[in-house]
Write an enzyme that holds these catalytic residues in place. Structure first.
Site, PDB file in Angstrom:
ATOM      1  N   ASN A 162      71.835 -31.792  49.830  1.00  0.00           N
ATOM      2  CA  ASN A 162      72.149 -30.515  49.177  1.00  0.00           C
ATOM      3  C   ASN A 162      73.551 -29.993  49.481  1.00  0.00           C
ATOM      4  OD1 ASN A 162      71.380 -29.967  51.808  1.00  0.00           O
ATOM      5  ND2 ASN A 162      70.483 -27.985  51.307  1.00  0.00           N
ATOM      6  N   GLU A 258      69.119 -29.961  62.471  1.00  0.00           N
ATOM      7  CA  GLU A 258      68.869 -28.793  61.629  1.00  0.00           C
ATOM      8  C   GLU A 258      67.905 -29.255  60.552  1.00  0.00           C
ATOM      9  OE1 GLU A 258      69.803 -25.932  62.473  1.00  0.00           O
ATOM     10  OE2 GLU A 258      71.373 -26.394  63.913  1.00  0.00           O
ATOM     11  N   CYS A 292      68.235 -25.003  52.925  1.00  0.00           N
ATOM     12  CA  CYS A 292      67.319 -24.830  54.055  1.00  0.00           C
ATOM     13  C   CYS A 292      67.103 -23.348  54.331  1.00  0.00           C
ATOM     14  CB  CYS A 292      67.871 -25.519  55.295  1.00  0.00           C
ATOM     15  SG  CYS A 292      69.496 -24.922  55.754  1.00  0.00           S
TER      16      CYS A 292
HETATM   17  P1  NAP Z   1      65.852 -36.076  54.136  1.00  0.00           P
HETATM   18  O1  NAP Z   1      65.072 -36.790  53.121  1.00  0.00           O
HETATM   19  O2  NAP Z   1      65.245 -35.838  55.460  1.00  0.00           O
HETATM   20  O3  NAP Z   1      67.218 -36.905  54.298  1.00  0.00           O
HETATM   21  C1  NAP Z   1      68.234 -36.474  55.153  1.00  0.00           C
HETATM   22  C2  NAP Z   1      69.067 -37.656  55.584  1.00  0.00           C
HETATM   23  O4  NAP Z   1      68.292 -38.502  56.420  1.00  0.00           O
HETATM   24  C3  NAP Z   1      69.563 -38.534  54.437  1.00  0.00           C
HETATM   25  O5  NAP Z   1      70.855 -38.988  54.735  1.00  0.00           O
HETATM   26  C4  NAP Z   1      68.579 -39.681  54.467  1.00  0.00           C
HETATM   27  O6  NAP Z   1      69.076 -40.873  53.885  1.00  0.00           O
HETATM   28  C5  NAP Z   1      68.408 -39.846  55.961  1.00  0.00           C
HETATM   29  N1  NAP Z   1      67.232 -40.585  56.381  1.00  0.00           N
HETATM   30  C6  NAP Z   1      66.066 -40.788  55.734  1.00  0.00           C
HETATM   31  N2  NAP Z   1      65.230 -41.537  56.499  1.00  0.00           N
HETATM   32  C7  NAP Z   1      65.874 -41.799  57.649  1.00  0.00           C
HETATM   33  C8  NAP Z   1      65.550 -42.512  58.833  1.00  0.00           C
HETATM   34  N3  NAP Z   1      64.382 -43.111  59.005  1.00  0.00           N
HETATM   35  N4  NAP Z   1      66.457 -42.564  59.809  1.00  0.00           N
HETATM   36  C9  NAP Z   1      67.658 -41.969  59.676  1.00  0.00           C
HETATM   37  N5  NAP Z   1      68.030 -41.291  58.582  1.00  0.00           N
HETATM   38  C10 NAP Z   1      67.142 -41.195  57.577  1.00  0.00           C
HETATM   39  O7  NAP Z   1      66.323 -34.647  53.612  1.00  0.00           O
HETATM   40  P2  NAP Z   1      66.974 -34.247  52.212  1.00  0.00           P
HETATM   41  O8  NAP Z   1      65.946 -34.410  51.154  1.00  0.00           O
HETATM   42  O9  NAP Z   1      68.292 -34.906  52.040  1.00  0.00           O
HETATM   43  O10 NAP Z   1      67.265 -32.692  52.443  1.00  0.00           O
HETATM   44  C11 NAP Z   1      66.277 -31.727  52.235  1.00  0.00           C
HETATM   45  C12 NAP Z   1      65.661 -31.275  53.525  1.00  0.00           C
HETATM   46  O11 NAP Z   1      66.660 -31.023  54.483  1.00  0.00           O
HETATM   47  C13 NAP Z   1      64.892 -29.966  53.418  1.00  0.00           C
HETATM   48  O12 NAP Z   1      63.729 -30.025  54.197  1.00  0.00           O
HETATM   49  C14 NAP Z   1      65.849 -28.942  54.009  1.00  0.00           C
HETATM   50  O13 NAP Z   1      65.237 -27.791  54.509  1.00  0.00           O
HETATM   51  C15 NAP Z   1      66.514 -29.731  55.045  1.00  0.00           C
HETATM   52  N6  NAP Z   1      67.834 -29.178  55.323  1.00  0.00           N
HETATM   53  C16 NAP Z   1      67.992 -28.455  56.461  1.00  0.00           C
HETATM   54  C17 NAP Z   1      69.207 -27.877  56.752  1.00  0.00           C
HETATM   55  C18 NAP Z   1      69.418 -27.051  57.988  1.00  0.00           C
HETATM   56  O14 NAP Z   1      70.570 -26.819  58.331  1.00  0.00           O
HETATM   57  N7  NAP Z   1      68.382 -26.594  58.668  1.00  0.00           N
HETATM   58  C19 NAP Z   1      70.279 -28.052  55.879  1.00  0.00           C
HETATM   59  C20 NAP Z   1      70.084 -28.793  54.731  1.00  0.00           C
HETATM   60  C21 NAP Z   1      68.855 -29.361  54.461  1.00  0.00           C
HETATM   61  P3  NAP Z   1      68.610 -41.294  52.408  1.00  0.00           P
HETATM   62  O15 NAP Z   1      69.158 -40.254  51.499  1.00  0.00           O
HETATM   63  O16 NAP Z   1      69.214 -42.620  52.235  1.00  0.00           O
HETATM   64  O17 NAP Z   1      67.126 -41.314  52.410  1.00  0.00           O
HETATM   65  O1  G3H Z   2      70.706 -26.115  53.321  1.00  0.00           O
HETATM   66  C1  G3H Z   2      71.054 -25.776  54.426  1.00  0.00           C
HETATM   67  C2  G3H Z   2      72.354 -25.190  54.694  1.00  0.00           C
HETATM   68  O2  G3H Z   2      72.661 -25.266  56.063  1.00  0.00           O
HETATM   69  C3  G3H Z   2      72.354 -23.768  54.209  1.00  0.00           C
HETATM   70  O3  G3H Z   2      73.633 -23.275  54.176  1.00  0.00           O
HETATM   71  O4  G3H Z   2      73.026 -20.861  53.989  1.00  0.00           O
HETATM   72  O5  G3H Z   2      75.339 -21.636  53.546  1.00  0.00           O
HETATM   73  O6  G3H Z   2      73.503 -22.174  51.942  1.00  0.00           O
HETATM   74  P1  G3H Z   2      73.892 -21.916  53.374  1.00  0.00           P
END
Ligand code: NAP
Ligand code: G3H
Length: 486
Positions: A162, A258, A292
């Protein structure tokens, strides 16, 4: 093998200062969430190639740590400039790769340049210090500890789809600034935008091997990367599911994570409703709620709920829904079919269990129309699960303590908001919420980027934010002077 960033729409990886293709010949097609067009292809690297990346990063780090901090900072300033100048170009890729609209994409890139500049400013002022031994009982004036910060080594940075530019750079810049080398594993959907970012760090003068990239599906090479013996620290942003998996399979590796959230906005009786509505709308629905920190549930006092719901409904009806190629949109296609199916499942569950659908609830392809449910009850999935989509549940409560109890009864603990004109009430709520940050009279959000940003419970481990990220990716080293008086 090649030494160009891109050949015929196939993007290469930066390894030891060279742009290389995979010897396996395997590539991954990156299709646009908007219309399935192929945005480009990226390499699917083998484990043997991953080994080469980490070896290069390890070797380069021993040189980079000895580069004076002012020189490292100068390279970061240059990177920030190049990134800012390329904002429009990177945004054009992002629009198709992750379906983010132009205004938000440009703003993500510009925010990234500001982040990098601020990191360079900050690292030059990271203080060490000296501690006199004499202040501890039994010690004398002849002992002095000189404390400084040391890099950790090779940082594995894993970013989510994202914010492929900003959440990659927010790991890379603080890591480099304090003298680590970096291996970036970007999200597959978002990897072209992230590779572009790596290219600009490289062009700014980050030496060979100090920044490297690995592309390939996380499900295929992720475990191999995170358990690699040459990784000294993992800085991960993504889903709670993948974060917990990484935490299980790694041992004795420091982690900064995160993860997901279910941020609540608590609306007290004396809130400025119009201001709350404005914040909730942009907090819950921008980029289709794929943040997130999106506002993911409303806990509102019953006495003001009707007014809030009717104003939210009106504002939602004015949101712009469509493809980001057609202009700036609030609601864009979700990142893939799986994401849209998941959100649709949450909507169907809420309908089946008797929530009142105020507006939305429909879907066209990957576009989920902005959806508001009222009278959501605690047996519904939408009360607890993170949609990562434009669906907002309203839970009506009798009093502030009930709101706090529901807010805290969640596996997540990223942020929460409280809307009230009474500072005492704001502090009462803020003190009791089990989250990393409480926003008073504002939507939940990460920035400004020098503030601490952290999640508790299943929302994360450790603290980000410019100074905090630098501190997380470094350690203290003490050199103790023992003065001998003859
Ligand atoms: P995701 O599916 O967990 O993927 C995140 C990253 O992890 C991608 O680069 C992915 O690669 C990689 N990955 C997947 N499986 C892995 C493994 N076994 N080992 C190491 N890396 C692996 O998350 P997303 O769909 O991209 O993002 C959405 C989620 O992220 C939501 O739950 C959101 O809340 C959370 N998020 C949290 C924050 C925060 O700051 N708290 C910020 C942004 C997003 P691939 O793409 O190749 O699978
Ligand atoms: O998606 C997760 C990001 O850390 C959120 O950043 O609050 O600036 O959109 P933001």
């Amino acid at each position: 093998m090649s030494n160009s960033f891109v050949n015929d729409d196939v993007y290469n990886n930066l390894v030891d200062g060279q742009w290389v293709s995979s010897e396996t010949g395997k590539t991954i097609e990156i299709k646009s969430p908007i219309d399935n067009r192929i945005v480009g292809k990226v390499q699917s690297m083998s484990t043997k190639e991953v080994d080469e990346v980490f070896k290069a990063a390890k070797k380069a780090q021993t040189m980079w740590r000895n580069v004076p901090v002012n020189k490292r900072a100068d390279i970061l300033y240059k990177a920030a400039k190049l990134i800012e100048e390329s904002a429009e170009e990177i945004a054009e890729i992002m629009i198709y790769e992750i379906a983010k609209d132009k205004k938000s994409s440009v703003s993500e890139v510009k925010r990234t340049a500001d982040f990098i500049r601020f990191t360079a400013d900050t690292v030059k002022n990271i203080e060490g210090g000296s501690i006199p031994g004499e202040s501890f009982p039994g010690s004398d004036r002849n002992k002095i500890s000189i404390v400084k910060r040391e890099p950790l080594g090779v940082i594995l940075a894993i970013s989510p789809f994202n914010y492929p530019v900003n959440l990659s750079a927010s790991k890379i810049a603080p890591a480099l600034a304090i003298g680590n080398s970096v291996v970036l594993k970007p999200p597959t959907q978002g990897s072209i935008s992230a590779l572009y970012l790596a290219k600009l760090f490289h062009e700014a003068g980050v030496p060979r091997g100090v920044i490297n990239t690995i592309t390939g599906r996380g499900s295929e090479i992720g475990d191999y990367c995170v358990t690699h013996p040459l990784v000294d620290f993992i800085n991960f942003t993504g889903s709670t599911q993948v974060g917990q998996h990484i935490s299980k399979i790694t041992s004795m590796k420091p982690l900064l994570m995160e993860l997901g959230g279910k941020d609540a906005a608590i609306i007290l009786e004396d809130a400025d409703i119009n201001d709350a509505v404005k914040n909730i709308i942009s907090g819950a629905f921008s980029y289709s709620g794929q943040r997130c920190t999106a506002v993911k549930r409303i806990l509102v006092m019953k006495s003001i709920a009707d007014e809030l719901v009717s104003k939210l409904k009106y504002s939602i009806s004015n949101l712009k829904v469509g493809n980001p190629t057609e202009g700036d949109m609030d609601i864009v296609p979700l990142i893939d079919d799986k994401a849209a199916d998941f959100v649709e499942g949450l909507i169907e569950d809420a309908k089946k269990k008797g929530a009142d659908l105020v507006i939305g609830g429909n879907r066209e392809g990957r576009i989920i129309y902005p959806t508001l449910f009222d009278n959501v009850t605690l047996d519904m999935r939408i009360a607890w699960e993170e949609p990562f989509g434009p669906v907002l549940p309203i839970i009506r409560v009798n009093n502030v303590d009930e709101a706090i109890a529901i807010a805290n009864n969640s596996e997540y603990g990223l942020q929460s908001s409280v809307f009230t004109k009474n500072i005492n009430n704001a502090f009462y709520v803020a003190d009791k919420l089990e989250v990393g940050t409480v926003q008073v009279n504002n939507k939940t959000e990460r920035g400004p980027d020098h503030f601490p940003f952290l999640g508790v419970k299943s929302s994360g481990l450790g603290t980000q934010g410019i100074r905090y990220s630098i501190e997380s990716m470094s350690r203290l080293k003490a050199i103790v002077l023992n003065i001998k008086n003859n």
